[in-house]
Motif scaffolding. Structure first.
Motif, PDB file in Angstrom:
ATOM      1  N   GLY A  11      -2.094   6.276   0.090  1.00 16.69           N
ATOM      2  CA  GLY A  11      -2.731   5.095   0.287  1.00 16.69           C
ATOM      3  C   GLY A  11      -3.801   4.727   0.642  1.00 16.69           C
ATOM      4  N   VAL A  12      -4.353   5.725   0.635  1.00 17.12           N
ATOM      5  CA  VAL A  12      -5.703   5.311   0.980  1.00 17.12           C
ATOM      6  C   VAL A  12      -6.979   4.868  -0.060  1.00 17.12           C
ATOM      7  N   SER A  13      -6.952   4.630  -1.561  1.00 17.93           N
ATOM      8  CA  SER A  13      -7.773   4.416  -2.372  1.00 17.93           C
ATOM      9  C   SER A  13      -6.826   3.449  -2.886  1.00 17.93           C
ATOM     10  N   CYS A  14      -6.888   2.430  -4.091  1.00 16.47           N
ATOM     11  CA  CYS A  14      -6.422   1.454  -4.768  1.00 16.47           C
ATOM     12  C   CYS A  14      -6.763   1.576  -6.047  1.00 16.47           C
ATOM     13  N   GLN A  54       0.932  -1.405  -0.230  1.00 17.41           N
ATOM     14  CA  GLN A  54       0.097  -0.356   0.073  1.00 17.41           C
ATOM     15  C   GLN A  54       1.172   1.559  -0.253  1.00 17.41           C
ATOM     16  N   ASP A  55       2.061   1.320   0.857  1.00 12.19           N
ATOM     17  CA  ASP A  55       2.636   2.842   1.175  1.00 12.19           C
ATOM     18  C   ASP A  55       3.366   2.130  -0.225  1.00 12.19           C
ATOM     19  N   ARG A  56       3.825   1.432  -1.423  1.00 16.04           N
ATOM     20  CA  ARG A  56       5.030   1.009  -1.898  1.00 16.04           C
ATOM     21  C   ARG A  56       4.354   2.265  -3.187  1.00 16.04           C
ATOM     22  N   LEU A  57       2.717   1.305  -3.478  1.00 14.40           N
ATOM     23  CA  LEU A  57       2.378   2.396  -4.653  1.00 14.40           C
ATOM     24  C   LEU A  57       1.959   3.757  -4.359  1.00 14.40           C
ATOM     25  N   GLY A  58       1.164   3.926  -3.429  1.00 15.02           N
ATOM     26  CA  GLY A  58       1.484   5.771  -3.487  1.00 15.02           C
ATOM     27  C   GLY A  58       2.688   6.079  -3.559  1.00 15.02           C
ATOM     28  N   THR A  59       4.074   5.611  -3.186  1.00 14.82           N
ATOM     29  CA  THR A  59       5.149   6.395  -2.829  1.00 14.82           C
ATOM     30  C   THR A  59       5.399   6.358  -4.499  1.00 14.82           C
ATOM     31  N   LEU A  60       5.802   5.368  -5.350  1.00 17.89           N
ATOM     32  CA  LEU A  60       6.004   5.216  -6.377  1.00 17.89           C
ATOM     33  C   LEU A  60       5.207   6.441  -7.070  1.00 17.89           C
ATOM     34  N   LEU A  61       3.603   6.560  -7.290  1.00 18.94           N
ATOM     35  CA  LEU A  61       2.785   7.234  -7.791  1.00 18.94           C
ATOM     36  C   LEU A  61       3.841   8.426  -7.547  1.00 18.94           C
ATOM     37  N   ARG A  62       3.261   9.530  -6.322  1.00 13.73           N
ATOM     38  CA  ARG A  62       4.107  10.470  -5.873  1.00 13.73           C
ATOM     39  C   ARG A  62       5.395  10.675  -6.476  1.00 13.73           C
ATOM     40  N   SER A  63       6.064  10.344  -6.987  1.00 12.62           N
ATOM     41  CA  SER A  63       7.304   9.921  -6.943  1.00 12.62           C
ATOM     42  C   SER A  63       7.499  10.187  -8.559  1.00 12.62           C
ATOM     43  N   LEU A  64       6.801   9.482  -9.267  1.00 10.57           N
ATOM     44  CA  LEU A  64       7.147   9.256 -10.846  1.00 10.57           C
ATOM     45  C   LEU A  64       6.469  10.762 -11.047  1.00 10.57           C
ATOM     46  N   ARG A  65       5.231  11.568  -9.823  1.00 12.48           N
ATOM     47  CA  ARG A  65       4.796  13.052 -10.527  1.00 12.48           C
ATOM     48  C   ARG A  65       5.761  13.471 -10.481  1.00 12.48           C
ATOM     49  N   LEU A  66       6.620  13.810  -8.715  1.00  5.71           N
ATOM     50  CA  LEU A  66       7.295  14.868  -8.616  1.00  5.71           C
ATOM     51  C   LEU A  66       8.537  14.981 -10.188  1.00  5.71           C
ATOM     52  N   ASP A  67       8.968  13.813 -10.140  1.00  7.22           N
ATOM     53  CA  ASP A  67      10.172  13.364 -11.328  1.00  7.22           C
ATOM     54  C   ASP A  67       9.846  14.154 -12.946  1.00  7.22           C
ATOM     55  N   ARG A  68       8.712  14.528 -12.830  1.00  7.57           N
ATOM     56  CA  ARG A  68       8.430  14.908 -14.397  1.00  7.57           C
ATOM     57  C   ARG A  68       8.078  16.187 -13.906  1.00  7.57           C
ATOM     58  N   GLY A  69       7.669  16.909 -12.205  1.00  6.08           N
ATOM     59  CA  GLY A  69       8.139  18.252 -12.450  1.00  6.08           C
ATOM     60  C   GLY A  69       6.294  19.021 -11.930  1.00  6.08           C
ATOM     61  N   MET A  70       5.382  17.749 -11.877  1.00  4.86           N
ATOM     62  CA  MET A  70       4.217  18.128 -11.554  1.00  4.86           C
ATOM     63  C   MET A  70       3.613  17.791  -9.904  1.00  4.86           C
ATOM     64  N   THR A  71       2.636  18.833 -10.249  1.00  6.20           N
ATOM     65  CA  THR A  71       1.847  19.137  -9.005  1.00  6.20           C
ATOM     66  C   THR A  71       0.788  18.282  -8.977  1.00  6.20           C
TER      67      THR A  71
END
Length: 95
Positions: free
Chosen positions: A48-51, A10-27
């Motif tokens: 990680g609140v939703s899947c 649950q934590d890894r998916l949210g962390t990955l999504l956030r990292s991908l967004r930030l890597d692209r410089g997106m809010t």
């Protein structure tokens, strides 16, 4: 991408999504505008609140132009999150 092997699925998916967004410089707002998703949905996924549904993963992968390896990792983590959530719900039902 960083190392997403630590922590619960649950934590890894949210962390990955956030990292991908930030890597692209997106809010979150910019990702919402680019993908058509609500900021609340993005926030819930990252926390990680939703899947995410498969269609949501495809939408994000398309928006971010992810490689096949990155897409596969997103799907793997989402499956692990769904499987873990099902086990957690089922574990309380036994006497």
């Amino acid at each position: 991408m960083g190392d997403f092997g630590a922590g619960a699925p649950q934590d890894r998916l949210g962390t990955l999504l956030r990292s991908l967004r930030l890597d692209r410089g997106m809010t979150q707002e910019e990702l919402g505008a680019a993908s058509g998703m609500s900021v609340r949905s993005i926030r819930d996924l990252e926390r990680g609140v939703s899947c995410p549904r498969i269609s949501t993963l495809r939408l994000l992968a398309h928006t971010w132009q992810l490689s096949e390896a990155q897409r596969a990792e997103l799907h793997r983590l989402a499956r692990a999150k769904r499987d873990g959530a099902g086990e957690a719900r089922g574990s309380g039902a036994r006497p």
